[in-house]
Design an enzyme around this catalytic site. Structure first.
Site, PDB file in Angstrom:
ATOM      1  N   LYS A 275       7.174 -21.387   4.440  1.00  7.88           N
ATOM      2  CA  LYS A 275       6.611 -22.735   4.418  1.00  7.88           C
ATOM      3  C   LYS A 275       7.146 -23.573   5.580  1.00  7.88           C
ATOM      4  O   LYS A 275       6.393 -24.328   6.207  1.00  7.88           O
ATOM      5  CB  LYS A 275       6.935 -23.409   3.082  1.00  7.88           C
TER       6      LYS A 275
ATOM      7  N   PRO B   9       4.574 -10.339   5.007  1.00  7.72           N
ATOM      8  CA  PRO B   9       3.221 -10.538   5.545  1.00  7.72           C
ATOM      9  C   PRO B   9       2.820  -9.385   6.461  1.00  7.72           C
ATOM     10  O   PRO B   9       3.665  -8.591   6.900  1.00  7.72           O
ATOM     11  CB  PRO B   9       3.344 -11.856   6.326  1.00  7.72           C
TER      12      PRO B   9
ATOM     13  N   SER C 255       3.613 -24.930  -6.649  1.00  4.02           N
ATOM     14  CA  SER C 255       4.394 -25.593  -5.604  1.00  4.02           C
ATOM     15  C   SER C 255       3.652 -26.749  -4.960  1.00  4.02           C
ATOM     16  O   SER C 255       4.258 -27.519  -4.209  1.00  4.02           O
ATOM     17  CB  SER C 255       4.806 -24.577  -4.530  1.00  4.02           C
TER      18      SER C 255
ATOM     19  N   LYS D 186       6.813  -3.508   8.645  1.00  2.00           N
ATOM     20  CA  LYS D 186       7.218  -2.749   7.449  1.00  2.00           C
ATOM     21  C   LYS D 186       7.030  -1.251   7.671  1.00  2.00           C
ATOM     22  O   LYS D 186       7.922  -0.451   7.378  1.00  2.00           O
ATOM     23  CB  LYS D 186       6.380  -3.218   6.243  1.00  2.00           C
TER      24      LYS D 186
ATOM     25  N   GLY E 163       1.998  -7.321   9.742  1.00  2.00           N
ATOM     26  CA  GLY E 163       2.420  -7.375  11.131  1.00  2.00           C
ATOM     27  C   GLY E 163       3.870  -7.691  11.375  1.00  2.00           C
ATOM     28  O   GLY E 163       4.253  -8.005  12.510  1.00  2.00           O
ATOM     29  N   VAL E 164       4.748  -7.613  10.358  1.00  2.00           N
ATOM     30  CA  VAL E 164       6.172  -7.914  10.566  1.00  2.00           C
ATOM     31  C   VAL E 164       7.011  -6.638  10.707  1.00  2.00           C
ATOM     32  O   VAL E 164       8.226  -6.732  10.815  1.00  2.00           O
ATOM     33  CB  VAL E 164       6.721  -8.786   9.418  1.00  2.00           C
TER      34      VAL E 164
END
Length: 815
Positions: A745, A378, A702, A383, A380-381
């Site tokens: 999740k 996602p 899912s 990368k 803002g993590v």
């Protein structure tokens, strides 16, 4: 309708008619078809080609050719009207005869018309399928006085001078001008041949007096003659300028020879000598060196004023500035690299381990082929910053290329030198900025690549990111092979679905999961807060952020997978503190920020409601979904009303999610008493399923189990549990199948205050990968079938009492 300049004019010679030939004075019909002209005026005696391109006009021409070949040509008042109405046309036109017609495959026609007589357009008798009007012959008023004849001769001489000055007219017009003696015919021929305004030509057409027309033509001819003389003069000056340029070139060459004989240094020669020395000293590959010397020899023969000189000079600069053989020495200290990664990034242990494994292989085998890493996660993590940290740990230069929105293949491969302002592609530009042949090159936002008629950049990246092919990467601008095998490529993406399958096959994917609450607090204390303090000019002693305030910012003001919004919220708090400290008032230092102060500093909490609504009615269930920006909690609502058994699905659902809803309904209907519930008579009811946030597209299998829980809750009249979220794909036989994105999740459920989660039994193996802090906060229930899931997801007893037993409730105040 419009006139044609050169195309179709050859038909004039085929007809054997020349302008000025007197047309037979046959009686005109009482009414004629009317054809509007947009950019040409037809005079009596003139022969002109016309283009007919509208449907109604083509039909008019077909009918005219099949009949007496007569029609009325009238100028339009406005050129942009495609199908003119009667009010869009002038009152005076020209009756004409169609001499020839050609039809074309594009539903257009080319016609050759001969003007016959001036006519006045009267009442229109038909509008469909085309205009038809009554016409009245406008008789010409001849003038054979001596003054008129003398004026005719004068104008004839002026027209001949215009033709000699270079007026572009056809040969049959020149021939007619030499043989015409009738003043009226001559005036009409000249008016049609000159480049006059349409309004001036229309005034001449509407004037039946020969003498008046000649007197109006006299100043117009003088003006046209002056313009032609001026144009000839300008053309002569341009020719002389070109001759002067050639003369200057020869003089410069003579001056260069004279300077050489005198022993003086030629500036251009000095530049060429400098370039030759740089080429010899640049340690270029042999093929590149030979090309550079060949292009330099060409440069010496091209004058500086020629555009090709600048193109060759820029090409040589690129050859000299690219790092063909410049390499940086790798720093392969694993302990230092691990310390650097831990210092710059919190968590992400799996990613750090993979990067350290790559460094270990490089240390043992320096010439090993570097993998193409793809960091997926996602926003803002971290990368992009991971790629920068890897370059720092290796001691290599760092180059970043943003691929977002790129649609042109030439952005990767460059433009050929035949194009104006051509330059190499982004890959070689980044290498020139990096200054070495082995940098760490980050290709950011790989999933945002586009494509259009100019090509597909993803196809061009196939060669760049393939270790078997990039040893001889050829840019269209250089047209020389460049070795990219020593470049360490790292790509980033939010998700892999949009990435080209062939390109995805070349990548080693490393997934970066969302941050947990404790990880965000650690990142906030160790990285974000010190950086923001420095950017806002504050010291640690100036402000004190209590732990309760930091936790409330994370929980009540942000709800994201990364930390970008958290960084903005901290910046907002520090800006408020900086302003109060900078006002110079009596503000106690340090500036204390408690949890209760945040509504004043940042406004009311944005996510204080935990993101979920209470479940007080049957037919509502909580589902979990994975998105490119992290996990999301879905509220799935089902409702039943009288109808005919129709199923309605709303909420911007994709095809796969709609199929899951149909599968869930078929599963519940396939059992007479499914899982102890009374489904009811479906033939008498319509079922409507809605997933809120309708503007956001949703898809994937899912949500199948959550859809089944919502419908089962509706059919049974029992509410689903408000503290339970479910995820899993279902089959028609009631099996619960595994899904992906378990960590995202679970984190989404925790962010929304849900602690109880139903997961597929096949996903039990994914649970140990979750951090211990998450496992301690959730109750994971694994199910293998829908029969196992429904008792865990639906309350055992009805919540809503019958109408007779419903207690009287007090009205609730809304604050």
């Amino acid at each position: 309708m419009g006139g044609l300049d050169s195309e179709f004019v050859g038909l004039v010679q085929e007809t054997g008619v020349t302008p000025g030939d007197s047309a037979s004075p046959a009686e005109l019909p009482e009414n004629l078809p009317v054809l509007g002209l947009s950019d040409i005026v037809i005079f009596p005696g003139n022969i002109s080609p016309l283009l007919v391109d509208s449907g109604a006009s083509v039909r008019l021409v077909d009918d005219v050719v099949a009949g007496d070949r007569l029609l009325c040509l009238v100028l339009q008042k406005r050129e942009d009207v495609a199908d003119p109405a009667p009010e869009d046309l002038y009152e005076v036109g020209c009756a004409a005869r169609v001499l020839k017609m050609l039809k074309y495959p594009d539903n257009t026609a080319r016609i050759l018309v001969e003007g016959l007589h001036r006519v006045r357009v009267g009442r229109f008798v038909a509008r469909e399928p085309y205009l038809r009007a009554k016409v009245k012959l406008l008789p010409e008023k001849p003038d054979e006085s001596s003054k008129t004849l003398e004026l005719t001769q004068t104008l004839h001489n002026r027209f001949q001078e215009i033709l000699k000055a270079g007026q572009p007219v056809s040969e049959h017009i020149k021939l007619a001008a030499m043989n015409l003696s009738d003043p009226g015919r001559f005036s009409d021929m000249v008016a049609g041949a000159l480049n006059l305004k349409l309004s001036e030509k229309q005034r001449l057409l509407a004037n039946p007096s020969v003498g008046d027309r000649l007197r109006r033509l006299a100043p117009l001819l003088e003006r046209e003659l002056a313009l032609n003389v001026l144009g000839s003069k300008i053309q002569d000056e341009v020719t002389s300028t070109l001759t002067k340029s050639q003369r200057d070139y020869f003089l410069r060459e003579q001056l260069r020879v004279i300077r050489r004989e005198l022993g003086e240094t030629d500036p251009a020669q000095a530049e060429w000598n400098t370039l030759r020395q740089e080429i010899e000293a640049a340690n270029l590959p042999e093929e590149v060196r030979l090309v550079a010397l060949r292009e330099l020899d060409r440069l010496t023969t091209i004058p500086t004023a020629v555009a090709e000189h600048t193109v060759l000079r820029s090409y040589l600069d690129w050859l000299l500035q690219l790092p063909w053989n410049r390499l940086t020495t790798d720093r392969l200290d694993l302990k230092a690299a691990a310390a650097l990664l831990d210092r710059e990034h919190h968590g992400l242990q799996k990613v750090k381990d993979r990067l350290l494994e790559f460094l270990s292989v490089m240390k043992l085998k320096p010439d090993s082929r570097a993998p193409i890493l793809c960091l997926v996660g996602p926003p803002g993590v971290g990368k992009t910053s991971l790629g920068r940290s890897l370059a720092e740990a290796l001691g290599r230069n760092f180059a970043r290329i943003s691929l977002g929105g790129m649609r042109d293949e030439a952005e990767i491969r460059g433009h050929r030198r035949t194009y104006v302002a051509a330059m190499p592609g982004r890959i070689l530009q980044a290498l020139r900025r990096a200054g070495s042949r082995n940098p760490v090159m980050l290709l950011d936002e790989l999933d945002k690549l586009g494509s259009d008629f100019r090509g597909d950049p993803a196809a061009a990246l196939l060669e760049v990111l393939d270790p078997e092919q990039n040893r001889a990467f050829t840019d269209h601008y250089l047209e020389l092979p460049f070795d990219l095998s020593r470049v360490l490529f790292i790509t980033t993406a939010n998700w892999l679905e949009p990435v080209h399958p062939a390109l995805r096959d070349r990548l080693e994917v490393i997934e970066l999961p969302s941050y947990t609450l404790d990880e965000k607090l650690q990142i906030l204390r160790k990285h974000l807060l010190p950086r923001q303090l420095e950017e806002h000019g504050l010291k640690v002693r100036d402000i004190r952020l209590h732990a309760s305030a930091l936790r409330r910012i994370v929980e009540d003001y942000t709800r994201e997978a990364g930390v970008r919004q958290l960084n903005r919220e901290i910046a907002g708090v520090l800006r408020k503190a900086a302003r109060r400290l900078a006002d110079g008032g009596k503000v106690k230092r340090p500036f204390d920020v408690h949890a209760d102060d945040l509504p004043v500093l940042l406004g009311p909490p944005r996510f204080a409601d935990n993101g979920r609504t209470p479940i007080t009615q049957p037919g509502i269930a909580l589902g979990l979904a994975w998105t490119p920006v992290g996990g999301e909690l879905l509220h799935i609502e089902a409702s039943r009303m009288a109808g005919s058994g129709k199923l309605t699905l709303t909420g911007s659902l994709g095809d796969v999610m709609k199929e899951s809803a149909h599968a869930a309904l078929s599963l519940l209907r396939s059992e007479p008493e499914p899982f102890g519930m009374t489904v009811g008579d479906h033939e008498r009811f319509d079922l409507h399923i809605h997933v809120p946030a309708g503007a956001t597209p949703k898809d994937g299998p899912s949500a199948g189990l959550a859809l089944c829980v919502a419908m089962a809750s509706l059919f049974s009249g029992r509410c689903a549990r408000a503290d339970t979220a479910v995820t899993g794909e279902i089959s028609l036989r009631g099996r619960v199948l595994p899904v992906g994105g378990i960590k995202e999740k679970v984190l989404a459920a925790l962010r929304n205050g849900v602690r109880r989660i139903i997961l597929p039994e096949a996903n039990r193996k994914d649970l140990p990968e979750l951090p211990g802090e998450i496992l301690n906060q959730v109750q994971a229930i694994f199910v293998a079938s829908v029969a196992d899931a429904l008792p865990q997801a639906i309350r055992p007893a009805p919540v809503i009492p019958s109408r007779q037993e419903a207690p009287r409730r007090k009205p609730t105040a809304i604050h």
